[in-house]
Motif scaffolding. Structure first.
Motif, mmCIF file in Angstrom:
data_model
loop_
_atom_site.group_PDB
_atom_site.id
_atom_site.type_symbol
_atom_site.label_atom_id
_atom_site.label_comp_id
_atom_site.label_asym_id
_atom_site.label_seq_id
_atom_site.Cartn_x
_atom_site.Cartn_y
_atom_site.Cartn_z
ATOM 1 N N THR A 46 0.684 -0.996 -0.110
ATOM 2 C CA THR A 46 0.726 -0.306 -0.112
ATOM 3 C C THR A 46 0.631 1.578 0.040
ATOM 4 N N ALA A 47 1.800 1.131 1.070
ATOM 5 C CA ALA A 47 2.730 2.489 1.069
ATOM 6 C C ALA A 47 3.352 2.783 0.168
ATOM 7 N N THR A 48 4.396 1.590 -0.498
ATOM 8 C CA THR A 48 5.066 1.428 -1.831
ATOM 9 C C THR A 48 4.137 1.896 -2.908
ATOM 10 N N TYR A 49 2.817 1.341 -3.558
ATOM 11 C CA TYR A 49 2.282 1.495 -4.725
ATOM 12 C C TYR A 49 0.830 2.037 -5.100
ATOM 13 N N TYR A 50 0.711 3.024 -4.030
ATOM 14 C CA TYR A 50 -0.563 3.368 -3.810
ATOM 15 C C TYR A 50 -0.428 5.017 -4.719
ATOM 16 N N LEU A 51 0.280 5.117 -5.043
ATOM 17 C CA LEU A 51 1.061 6.202 -5.924
ATOM 18 C C LEU A 51 0.661 5.750 -7.577
ATOM 19 N N THR A 52 1.254 4.568 -8.065
ATOM 20 C CA THR A 52 1.247 3.774 -9.228
ATOM 21 C C THR A 52 0.139 3.663 -9.580
ATOM 22 N N PHE A 53 -1.276 3.543 -8.413
ATOM 23 C CA PHE A 53 -2.745 3.171 -8.753
ATOM 24 C C PHE A 53 -3.328 4.607 -8.728
ATOM 25 N N TYR A 54 -3.384 5.622 -7.971
ATOM 26 C CA TYR A 54 -3.438 7.174 -8.319
ATOM 27 C C TYR A 54 -2.575 7.402 -9.414
ATOM 28 N N ARG A 55 -1.813 7.097 -9.908
ATOM 29 C CA ARG A 55 -1.282 7.619 -11.578
ATOM 30 C C ARG A 55 -2.631 7.222 -12.981
ATOM 31 N N THR A 56 -3.002 6.161 -12.107
ATOM 32 C CA THR A 56 -4.560 5.156 -13.310
ATOM 33 C C THR A 56 -4.955 6.339 -13.822
ATOM 34 N N TYR A 57 -5.404 7.553 -12.595
ATOM 35 C CA TYR A 57 -6.474 8.680 -12.988
ATOM 36 C C TYR A 57 -5.550 9.121 -13.955
ATOM 37 N N ASP A 58 -6.246 9.746 -15.150
ATOM 38 C CA ASP A 58 -5.536 10.934 -16.579
ATOM 39 C C ASP A 58 -5.324 12.272 -15.799
ATOM 40 N N ASP A 59 -6.546 11.993 -15.830
ATOM 41 C CA ASP A 59 -6.776 13.708 -14.586
ATOM 42 C C ASP A 59 -6.076 14.040 -13.755
ATOM 43 N N ILE A 60 -6.532 13.347 -12.470
ATOM 44 C CA ILE A 60 -5.081 13.712 -10.990
ATOM 45 C C ILE A 60 -3.952 13.905 -11.295
ATOM 46 N N VAL A 61 -3.305 12.688 -12.808
ATOM 47 C CA VAL A 61 -2.111 13.204 -12.682
ATOM 48 C C VAL A 61 -1.408 14.503 -13.733
ATOM 49 N N ALA A 62 -2.396 15.306 -14.547
ATOM 50 C CA ALA A 62 -2.182 16.562 -15.425
ATOM 51 C C ALA A 62 -2.725 17.433 -14.246
ATOM 52 N N GLN A 63 -3.078 17.295 -13.062
ATOM 53 C CA GLN A 63 -3.008 18.080 -11.924
ATOM 54 C C GLN A 63 -1.753 19.182 -11.485
ATOM 55 N N GLY A 64 -1.296 18.825 -11.976
ATOM 56 C CA GLY A 64 0.779 19.127 -11.467
ATOM 57 C C GLY A 64 0.952 18.679 -10.286
ATOM 58 N N ASN A 65 0.911 19.290 -9.397
ATOM 59 C CA ASN A 65 1.751 18.602 -8.139
ATOM 60 C C ASN A 65 1.394 18.173 -7.378
ATOM 61 N N PHE A 66 -0.485 17.420 -7.571
ATOM 62 C CA PHE A 66 -1.094 16.663 -6.419
ATOM 63 C C PHE A 66 -0.422 15.561 -5.957
ATOM 64 N N LEU A 67 0.187 15.015 -7.002
ATOM 65 C CA LEU A 67 0.634 13.420 -5.694
ATOM 66 C C LEU A 67 1.992 13.885 -5.689
ATOM 67 N N VAL A 68 2.472 15.095 -5.879
ATOM 68 C CA VAL A 68 3.782 15.457 -4.702
ATOM 69 C C VAL A 68 3.553 16.203 -3.430
ATOM 70 N N LEU A 69 2.950 16.589 -3.785
ATOM 71 C CA LEU A 69 2.000 17.440 -2.232
ATOM 72 C C LEU A 69 1.254 16.462 -1.347
ATOM 73 N N LEU A 70 0.344 15.663 -2.017
ATOM 74 C CA LEU A 70 0.051 14.777 -0.820
ATOM 75 C C LEU A 70 0.700 13.892 0.416
ATOM 76 N N PRO A 71 2.287 12.701 -0.395
ATOM 77 C CA PRO A 71 2.305 12.549 0.386
ATOM 78 C C PRO A 71 3.604 13.224 1.711
ATOM 79 N N LEU A 72 4.041 14.607 0.520
ATOM 80 C CA LEU A 72 4.844 16.063 1.368
ATOM 81 C C LEU A 72 3.721 16.242 2.868
ATOM 82 N N ILE A 73 2.440 16.808 2.035
ATOM 83 C CA ILE A 73 1.447 17.432 3.465
ATOM 84 C C ILE A 73 1.232 16.568 4.082
ATOM 85 N N SER A 74 1.010 14.880 3.625
ATOM 86 C CA SER A 74 -0.222 14.261 5.039
ATOM 87 C C SER A 74 1.054 14.011 5.001
#
Length: 490
Positions: A46-74
């Motif tokens: 879960t901790a290793t591959y959750y971002l791999t799963f989130y990257r299956t949502y193309d519109d989420i990936v297109a949101q710029g830094n969301f996938l960088v900020l999520l683990p950082l802010i968390s």
């Protein structure tokens, strides 16, 4: 009716199924191997591959830094949760121990959070981003801290017998090794290949996401079962030293958190252990499944191995399998070697071999053969840190008890887990920042973090560990503790 009689932890149903005095085989198998293996397989994946799963949502990936900020802010709620859980552990007094009850509490939390992280309603993008943030933190800032803080204390609280504790350290760390190695780096790439195959079917993105959901639901159910097994087949013999009879609860006073922290922070051995875990865990994250997978996609998108063409996921599985053989075999000789050389010296040797393995890989990072040879060396180098360090951690906690007259398990595990949490979040965010930032090529970034980082980290550890001499007086310090508590020395 007394307070003890009303306590849920006084129910016979919740008693440990292990021998009170001696660590025996069922405790090793179910409490320290099988149970944790089922849980750590889920938490590592879960901790290793959750971002791999989130990257299956193309519109989420297109949101710029969301996938960088999520683990950082968390990192903030995760760190606060680990601190809070550690403090609560330090103040807990029950017949079942201070840590074991929280393993059982974590069971339903891991089950629910492990499912809802991957079962995302397909509503608006804003809703899905909020769902990702909330459910990720349900796992990372609630369920996982409760489990990890209690789980990693069990070896330290299991027994004062140094030989039994050393063997338990080896057995208890096999699940962590298997979770990061066998499951995350070998099994999951094969599963990813099956998941990715769904892209070729109609509405491929939905097929891919449904396959993710099926796989992770199975992992979550397994984690629930694992927590129950670990709870039932472990025992806190050190905590039980303060139990006067079978109907009572521990009588030792709860030491204020500030006093525990002051005692821990005033000891150089405690700082050395914490520095070790900070640098060691950073290396684990940078060579874990997520970065490992990206490295293989950058350098080995297609490789011919013994006449067979393999994609990046296949290469990742093969390298992890070959490189993991020494680490897996290490469980057979780790404790005898540590007994002969000394635990600290064994860990030092591992750091030296790790640096050598990294240098070999960097000589030709695009060569499958050279990288595989280097990873075999890295597999050997990981044996001491993977299997022995928890026994050294337990020695430090006993040393602090002898020195101060009370244990500092709660605050020590709080700091330990917070370090792991912060490092895990920062490592992923830091890697993504450089990898997606455009300052360096993808190959430069992935090769540095996957191969080069540990040269610097383990070089620092070699210097720091030279000052860790806790083993020298541990038997005498345990004798002092036994005299103080008027119990039989082990």
């Amino acid at each position: 009716m007394s307070k003890v009689k009303r306590s849920i932890w006084n129910l016979p149903l919740l008693n440990s199924r292990t021998d009170r005095q001696t660590v025996r085989l069922p405790e090793m198998i179910f409490g320290y191997f099988l149970g944790p293996l089922l849980v750590l397989a889920m938490t590592c994946v879960t901790a290793t591959y959750y971002l791999t799963f989130y990257r299956t949502y193309d519109d989420i990936v297109a949101q710029g830094n969301f996938l960088v900020l999520l683990p950082l802010i968390s990192i903030i709620p995760m760190a606060l949760a680990n601190i809070l859980v550690g403090i609560i552990l330090g103040k807990t007094r029950t017949r079942q121990g201070k840590a074991r009850p929280f393993i059982l509490v974590a069971a339903p939390l891991l089950l629910v959070s492990g499912i809802v992280m991957f079962v995302i309603p397909y509503f608006s993008i804003g809703f899905r981003m909020a769902w990702m943030a909330i459910t990720y933190n349900l796992f990372a800032a609630l369920a996982n801290p409760i489990y990890s803080n209690s789980h990693y204390l069990m070896v330290s609280l299991s027994t004062r017998n140094l030989d039994q504790r050393g063997k338990l350290s080896v057995v208890a760390n096999i699940p962590a090794v298997a979770g990061n190695g066998l499951v995350s780096s070998i099994l999951m790439p094969a599963v990813l290949s099956w998941i990715k195959a769904g892209e070729a079917l109609g509405e491929g993105y939905l097929v891919v996401q449904n396959r993710w959901q099926l796989v992770m639901t199975l992992f979550a159910v397994a984690a629930f079962i694992g927590c129950c097994l670990e709870y039932l087949f472990t025992r806190e013999r050190i905590t039980e030293e303060d139990i006067q009879d079978d109907s009572s609860e521990p009588t030792a006073e709860a030491i204020p958190t500030g006093r525990q922290l002051k005692a821990a922070a005033g000891d150089k051995y405690w700082w050395i252990i914490m520095i070790f875990y900070f640098l060691y865990q950073a290396g684990v994250m940078f060579k874990g499944g997520y970065v490992f997978n990206i490295f293989c996609n950058d350098f080995f998108p297609s490789v011919n191995v013994f006449g067979q063409t393999m994609n990046a996921e296949g290469v990742q599985s093969l390298i992890a399998l070959v490189g993991g053989i020494p680490l897996a075999a290490g469980m057979l000789f780790a404790w005898p070697v540590a007994n002969k050389l000394g635990k600290r010296n064994f860990v030092l040797l591992g750091c030296v071999v790790s640096i050598a393995g990294s240098i070999v890989c960097l000589l030709a990072p695009s060569s499958f053969v050279v990288v595989t040879i280097g990873q075999v060396l890295k597999g050997f180098s990981s044996i001491p840190g993977a299997y022995i360090m928890m026994a050294l951690f337990a020695d430090v906690l006993d040393h602090l008890e002898a020195k101060n007259g009370f244990r500092v398990d709660g605050i020590s595990m709080s700091v330990y887990s917070t370090i792991l949490t912060v490092v895990n979040g920062l490592a992923v965010a830091f890697f993504n920042l450089f990898y997606d930032g455009g300052m360096f090529s993808h190959q430069q970034v992935s090769s540095f973090f996957f191969l080069g980082f540990e040269i610097f980290a383990h070089g620092i550890l070699i210097v720091v560990l030279l000052f860790l001499n806790v083993e020298k007086n541990i038997k005498e310090e345990q004798r002092q503790i036994a005299e103080r508590k008027k119990i039989e020395s082990v």
